[in-house]
Design an enzyme around this catalytic site. Sequence first.
Site: not given
Length: 311
Positions: A99, A175-177, A180
């Site tokens: 990330t 998208l990962k953030i 999260n």
Amino acid sequence: MSQVGFYGLGSMGICMALNLQKHLQETKQPSLHYSNRTLSKGETLKAAGGVEEPNYAALVKSCDIIFTMISNDKVLNNLVDVALLAGSIRGKIFVDTSTVHPDTAVQSSEKLTNAGASFIASPVFGANAMAASGKLIFALAGPRAVTDLVKPLILNVMGRSIIELGEDVSKSSMLKIAGNVIVIGLMEVISEVQVFAEKVGLGTTIMEKMIADMFGPVAESYSKRLTTGCYAPPHGTTPGFGISLAIKDAKHAISIANGHDMRLNVSEAALSHMLNARSYAGENLDSSSMYGTIRQESGLPFWSENSRQCI
């Protein structure tokens, strides 16, 4: 056949690498080459047939496809620089599963592409248990020609599904953030409600049953990180997801949101609670340790009966 490599054998990386090595053996492909800052963390991988390389530069030289699972943007930037100095990398494929900030992913892609290599940003969703069982979710972005080459190394090997985001590597990082933001927000809310339950006399056991019955196993698993004491594990025990990594992720999300004229109010509260937890109890905490801070703010001890009891 392509030679596959893996760098970054933390609590997530070692699980991913072991699953990848198992797949390579079962499909009669060359054994996984690996390296890590602390090579001793690869002993279980060596026992499973993995081939140790002394450092990242050597790994890059020996491999065609290199996966990385590292802690932060600074480490990725350094690895890209090392790769660029390792000799010709033309035709090599670099797959980062960490990330990092979207800008870092774009910069990494540009540097490696200019040297004739390819970069895929594929951060993963899921905790250690999902990594161990090969059930992670991969957010995949990069040149189509090379993403098609690495998918067979991911799907039903390290991950249960792939979310494809096209060729713009910033999209997978974004998208990962965004994911999260949900995870950190859930941890903040569940921490608050469990402290509320304790203060008003309902108790955490009853509250956890309601969370499980109403919101399902994912929310229940977050609650269990609090009630089992995993938010503050014993010294010498690796947290499920370290607090400094979660702080880094929250800062990325808040910074990006501020740059788009919005506030992430829950994430800001969670960040403040995590920073206070780390200041009070040190680095050996899980991302869920905002629970300890919320306990303190409510007149309870930072530590629960199931957590460790010392700084």
